[in-house]
Design a protein around this motif. Structure first.
Motif, short mmCIF file in Angstrom:
data_model
loop_
_atom_site.label_atom_id
_atom_site.label_comp_id
_atom_site.label_asym_id
_atom_site.label_seq_id
_atom_site.Cartn_x
_atom_site.Cartn_y
_atom_site.Cartn_z
N GLN A 1 -1.85 38.65 5.88
CA GLN A 1 -1.13 37.74 4.99
C GLN A 1 0.38 37.79 5.25
N LYS A 2 0.88 38.97 5.55
CA LYS A 2 2.31 39.13 5.83
C LYS A 2 2.70 38.36 7.09
N ILE A 3 1.87 38.48 8.15
CA ILE A 3 2.17 37.81 9.41
C ILE A 3 2.03 36.30 9.28
N GLU B 1 2.26 34.46 6.62
CA GLU B 1 3.35 33.93 5.79
C GLU B 1 4.63 33.82 6.60
N LYS B 2 4.87 34.81 7.47
CA LYS B 2 6.09 34.82 8.29
C LYS B 2 6.14 33.63 9.24
N ILE B 3 4.98 33.18 9.74
CA ILE B 3 4.97 32.08 10.71
C ILE B 3 4.54 30.75 10.09
N GLY B 4 4.42 30.74 8.76
CA GLY B 4 4.19 29.49 8.06
C GLY B 4 2.75 29.02 8.03
N ASP C 1 8.45 39.26 17.34
CA ASP C 1 9.20 39.30 16.08
C ASP C 1 8.26 39.03 14.90
N ALA C 2 7.31 38.12 15.13
CA ALA C 2 6.38 37.78 14.06
C ALA C 2 5.33 38.85 13.87
N ALA C 3 4.88 39.44 14.98
CA ALA C 3 3.78 40.42 14.89
C ALA C 3 3.97 41.52 15.93
N GLU D 1 -1.68 43.03 6.04
CA GLU D 1 -1.01 42.80 7.32
C GLU D 1 -1.17 41.34 7.75
#
Length: 302
Positions: free
Chosen positions: A210-212, A214-217, A265-267, A208
């Motif tokens: 790592q996914k978040i 990665e989504k926000i850079g 949207d990110a989390a 969870e």
């Protein structure tokens, strides 16, 4: 099969006369006959032998007289129990919530309101880690729990309501170099150590995170695993790293910390209220139905 059909059957078994049963129910003989036929059709066997001279029970009907009397008695006992419950029968409700969660916002107002409305219900609230909440819910040591929505996939055979959307963010000590940085951006956190509860307490959190990130850079520098949520705070204050938390935590508003909010949207994240599907404690139904209707209550308002 309706209660009235059962009552008509028992009346006819007693009178063995359609006319007398019809008078007892203020209806017509054909109506009684039709209801008995429907009951026989549903049960799959005849209850009475009918001819021009008499009405008498079949052997199946004789068996069903006792069973139907027991069924009606059980229904009446249930009605009496409900009525007694509405007049201050004692009940108990055991609530668990995630350690670190701000109870004054998410639990206490509604629990206190419920306790005032239903003073006969003894309420207890305890703080636990993710893993302890799951275990205690499974073992019925807790009737319902407040936890975070990503935990739902690890809870078995439950019913749950999304209680309140929360905002995820990055929590750091107030003295952290990034805490006072103007125009702070997500990518500024690249290379930082992030603190997580161990998989034994909250499985799937690494994926969870790592996914978040990665989504926000954000490229995570390292992950430090600790036993539970409370240990996360200790390690943040000790300068061991940062943590992806949410504003259901008291520390999100504590000036000893800095909280960098992330977009939904990110989390996307919510506090959820969950209970076991087979939990027939009436207090659970009372509380969760109240919670659905009255989510935000200031118990001191009136």
């Amino acid at each position: 099969m309706t209660t009235q059909q059962i009552e008509m059957f028992l009346s006819l078994a007693n009178h063995l006369n359609f006319t007398k049963t019809a008078k007892e129910f203020f209806t017509t003989q054909p109506t009684v006959s039709r209801q008995i036929s429907l009951l026989e059709e549903e049960m799959g066997f005849p209850l009475f032998v009918r001819n021009r001279k008499e009405v008498r029970l079949t052997y199946q009907g004789a068996v069903m007289v006792k069973k139907c009397e027991e069924a009606l008695n059980t229904i009446q006992a249930g009605i009496q129990e409900v009525q007694n419950m509405e007049h201050n029968a004692d009940m108990e409700l055991k609530i668990g919530c995630l350690e670190g969660m701000d109870l004054d916002i998410f639990v206490s107002p509604t629990a206190a309101y419920f306790n005032k409305s239903c003073p006969n219900v003894k309420i207890s609230v305890e703080r636990r880690s993710f893993g302890e909440l799951r275990d205690k819910l499974d073992s019925r040591q807790l009737d319902l729990i407040f936890t975070l929505s990503f935990e739902i996939k690890y809870l078995k055979d439950i019913v749950y309501d999304e209680y309140y959307p929360v905002q995820a963010g990055i929590l750091m000590p107030a003295e952290h170099p990034l805490a006072g940085k103007p125009d702070l951006k997500p990518e500024d956190f690249c290379g930082e150590t992030f603190i997580l509860p161990a998989a034994s307490d909250s499985p799937g959190r690494t994926e969870e995170l790592q996914k978040i990130l990665e989504k926000i850079g954000i490229q995570c520098g390292n992950i430090l695993y600790v036993p539970n949520q409370e240990s996360i705070l200790l390690n943040i204050r000790s300068g061991k790293g940062l943590a992806l938390l949410d504003n259901s935590w008291r520390e999100a508003y504590d000036d000893r910390y800095a909280f960098f909010p992330l977009s939904r949207d990110a989390a996307p994240l919510s506090v959820v209220c969950a209970w076991k599907r087979g939990n027939l404690n009436p207090a659970v139904a009372l509380y969760t139905n109240m919670l659905k209707e009255k989510e935000f209550i200031d118990v001191f308002a009136n």
